[in-house]
Scaffold this motif. Structure first.
Motif, PDB file in Angstrom:
ATOM      1  N   THR A   1      64.113 -33.443 -35.333  1.00 49.82           N
ATOM      2  CA  THR A   1      64.149 -33.262 -36.934  1.00 49.82           C
ATOM      3  C   THR A   1      64.218 -31.521 -37.212  1.00 49.82           C
ATOM      4  O   THR A   1      64.794 -31.449 -37.927  1.00 49.82           O
ATOM      5  CB  THR A   1      62.853 -33.759 -37.558  1.00 49.82           C
ATOM      6  OG1 THR A   1      63.095 -35.301 -37.294  1.00 49.82           O
ATOM      7  CG2 THR A   1      62.912 -33.797 -39.036  1.00 49.82           C
TER       8      THR A   1
ATOM      9  N   ILE B   1      61.286 -23.503 -43.503  1.00 53.10           N
ATOM     10  CA  ILE B   1      62.626 -23.078 -42.879  1.00 53.10           C
ATOM     11  C   ILE B   1      63.287 -22.188 -43.609  1.00 53.10           C
ATOM     12  O   ILE B   1      64.258 -21.252 -43.288  1.00 53.10           O
ATOM     13  CB  ILE B   1      63.345 -24.040 -42.506  1.00 53.10           C
ATOM     14  CG1 ILE B   1      62.769 -24.942 -41.383  1.00 53.10           C
ATOM     15  CG2 ILE B   1      64.951 -24.077 -42.345  1.00 53.10           C
ATOM     16  CD1 ILE B   1      63.555 -26.293 -41.152  1.00 53.10           C
ATOM     17  N   SER B   2      63.318 -22.296 -45.006  1.00 51.12           N
ATOM     18  CA  SER B   2      64.148 -21.521 -45.955  1.00 51.12           C
ATOM     19  C   SER B   2      63.447 -20.071 -46.194  1.00 51.12           C
ATOM     20  O   SER B   2      64.450 -19.207 -46.555  1.00 51.12           O
ATOM     21  CB  SER B   2      64.070 -22.051 -47.430  1.00 51.12           C
ATOM     22  OG  SER B   2      62.907 -22.103 -47.851  1.00 51.12           O
TER      23      SER B   2
ATOM     24  N   LYS C   1      67.281 -29.829 -39.382  1.00 45.25           N
ATOM     25  CA  LYS C   1      67.004 -29.186 -40.492  1.00 45.25           C
ATOM     26  C   LYS C   1      67.531 -27.568 -40.390  1.00 45.25           C
ATOM     27  O   LYS C   1      67.831 -27.056 -41.374  1.00 45.25           O
ATOM     28  CB  LYS C   1      65.578 -29.361 -40.844  1.00 45.25           C
ATOM     29  CG  LYS C   1      65.198 -30.583 -41.381  1.00 45.25           C
ATOM     30  CD  LYS C   1      63.695 -30.609 -41.776  1.00 45.25           C
ATOM     31  CE  LYS C   1      63.235 -32.082 -42.325  1.00 45.25           C
ATOM     32  NZ  LYS C   1      64.230 -32.320 -43.783  1.00 45.25           N
ATOM     33  N   CYS C   2      67.012 -27.105 -39.325  1.00 54.21           N
ATOM     34  CA  CYS C   2      67.504 -25.789 -38.918  1.00 54.21           C
ATOM     35  C   CYS C   2      68.928 -25.523 -39.307  1.00 54.21           C
ATOM     36  O   CYS C   2      69.295 -24.338 -39.653  1.00 54.21           O
ATOM     37  CB  CYS C   2      67.030 -24.972 -37.720  1.00 54.21           C
ATOM     38  SG  CYS C   2      65.246 -25.001 -37.976  1.00 54.21           S
TER      39      CYS C   2
ATOM     40  N   ASP D   1      55.562 -29.250 -45.243  1.00 54.68           N
ATOM     41  CA  ASP D   1      56.093 -28.119 -45.744  1.00 54.68           C
ATOM     42  C   ASP D   1      57.571 -27.420 -44.982  1.00 54.68           C
ATOM     43  O   ASP D   1      57.955 -26.449 -45.470  1.00 54.68           O
ATOM     44  CB  ASP D   1      55.197 -27.074 -46.078  1.00 54.68           C
ATOM     45  CG  ASP D   1      55.442 -26.127 -47.297  1.00 54.68           C
ATOM     46  OD1 ASP D   1      56.286 -26.803 -48.106  1.00 54.68           O
ATOM     47  OD2 ASP D   1      55.155 -24.912 -47.712  1.00 54.68           O
ATOM     48  N   LEU D   2      58.032 -28.357 -44.151  1.00 53.47           N
ATOM     49  CA  LEU D   2      58.906 -27.752 -43.391  1.00 53.47           C
ATOM     50  C   LEU D   2      60.102 -27.085 -43.956  1.00 53.47           C
ATOM     51  O   LEU D   2      60.685 -26.187 -43.548  1.00 53.47           O
ATOM     52  CB  LEU D   2      59.439 -29.002 -42.295  1.00 53.47           C
ATOM     53  CG  LEU D   2      60.444 -28.556 -41.203  1.00 53.47           C
ATOM     54  CD1 LEU D   2      59.612 -27.592 -40.332  1.00 53.47           C
ATOM     55  CD2 LEU D   2      60.686 -29.966 -40.142  1.00 53.47           C
ATOM     56  N   ASP D   3      60.728 -27.996 -45.026  1.00 55.64           N
ATOM     57  CA  ASP D   3      61.908 -27.481 -45.652  1.00 55.64           C
ATOM     58  C   ASP D   3      61.668 -26.011 -46.280  1.00 55.64           C
ATOM     59  O   ASP D   3      62.605 -25.096 -46.200  1.00 55.64           O
ATOM     60  CB  ASP D   3      62.548 -28.414 -46.694  1.00 55.64           C
ATOM     61  CG  ASP D   3      63.025 -29.717 -46.259  1.00 55.64           C
ATOM     62  OD1 ASP D   3      63.298 -29.599 -44.938  1.00 55.64           O
ATOM     63  OD2 ASP D   3      62.906 -30.549 -46.908  1.00 55.64           O
ATOM     64  N   ASN D   4      60.670 -25.953 -46.885  1.00 52.57           N
ATOM     65  CA  ASN D   4      60.250 -24.580 -47.542  1.00 52.57           C
ATOM     66  C   ASN D   4      60.096 -23.425 -46.415  1.00 52.57           C
ATOM     67  O   ASN D   4      60.365 -22.322 -46.467  1.00 52.57           O
ATOM     68  CB  ASN D   4      59.027 -24.660 -48.280  1.00 52.57           C
ATOM     69  CG  ASN D   4      59.277 -25.379 -49.571  1.00 52.57           C
ATOM     70  OD1 ASN D   4      60.216 -25.396 -50.162  1.00 52.57           O
ATOM     71  ND2 ASN D   4      58.309 -26.130 -50.061  1.00 52.57           N
TER      72      ASN D   4
END
Length: 270
Positions: free
Chosen positions: A265, A237-238, A269-270, A232-235
């Motif tokens: 990675t 980070i947001s 993404k950050c 769930d990394l993208d969520n």
């Protein structure tokens, strides 16, 4: 609110975070750290008391007043911790053997051990791995019963009391903030800290719950140390202001050779 330094001798973009302990919290030592280029002081609420941490916060703010240069205070909450109970002396587990984990408070033996966390038993399934003592012991669950499960010893060794347990293959149905975390968080916010780091984040909902309490009173940092968080990394980070790659615990739950790739990675993404 940022990690930016106002120290005129500084020109680097990389910042230095120093974790404070008993010796390093003395005013003279804090000033040495500050003068040497430390930008952020991390307070680990897994150790010490609120009174101890409060003295450190006051000392840092007093130093800022004295120097006229602001710094940054990062509070690291303990998060949910899982440990086995008391174990008899001289319990050694051989590879290929079996052991039962249950919620009985009796002293653990070579045959069974206390794991006093009901939420673990609700989420457990055959085939799931269980790591103990920072990955020194490894088990694989082979049978589930009502209030216990049986596991095969994959990597054996000495079984010791109160050792931490990791579950890399399951998402535990736990509250992201324990009662201790909520109490520590209220204390930290009242003291006016700059950042709050959340331990053992599994999903974006963990962050949202903390953000609801913190609001805009401090920056929110998610520590990435669970494989579930990578899914769930993208969520995640947001939803946060910063990310900490907690390589220690992440390296326990992931094959160590995967950690450098995931670190790159996460940074990308950050």
């Amino acid at each position: 609110m940022s990690f930016s330094s106002h120290n005129p001798i500084e020109s680097r973009s990389t910042k230095i975070i120093a974790t404070l302990g008993k010796v390093s919290s003395e005013p003279a030592m804090l000033r040495n750290f500050h003068d040497s280029g430390v930008n952020v002081f991390r307070l680990n609420f897994s150790h010490g008391t609120q009174a101890d941490q409060g003295k450190r916060i006051d000392a840092i703010r007093a130093m800022e007043e004295d120097t006229g240069i602001p710094s940054c205070i990062l509070v690291d909450l303990q998060g949910p911790k899982f440990r086995v109970g008391k174990i008899s002396d001289s319990v050694f587990l051989d590879v290929g053997g079996q052991i039962v984990f249950d919620m009985s408070p009796e002293i653990g033996t070579v045959e069974r051990v206390n794991l006093p966390h009901p939420e673990i038993f609700k989420s457990m399934y055959p085939g799931a791995r269980l790591l103990m003592d920072d990955g020194r012991l490894v088990f694989k669950v082979i049978k589930i019963e009502n209030r216990s499960f049986t596991a095969e010893v994959i990597v054996g060794g000495q079984l010791k009391s109160n050792k931490g347990v990791n579950f890399p293959d399951i998402i535990l149905d736990t509250k992201p903030l324990t009662e201790k975390d909520l109490d520590d968080l209220a204390f930290a916010l009242k003291k006016g800290v700059d950042w709050v780091a959340l331990s053992f984040v599994q999903r974006v909902s963990d962050v949202i719950e903390a953000r609801t309490i913190i609001g805009k009173n401090a920056g929110v940092m998610a520590k990435i140390e669970k494989p579930a968080a990578l899914d769930d990394l993208d969520n995640i980070i947001s939803a946060v202001d910063g990310i900490m790659v907690a390589r220690g615990d992440l390296g326990v739950e992931l094959p160590p050779e995967q950690v450098p790739g995931w670190k790159k990675t996460i940074i990308s993404k950050c």
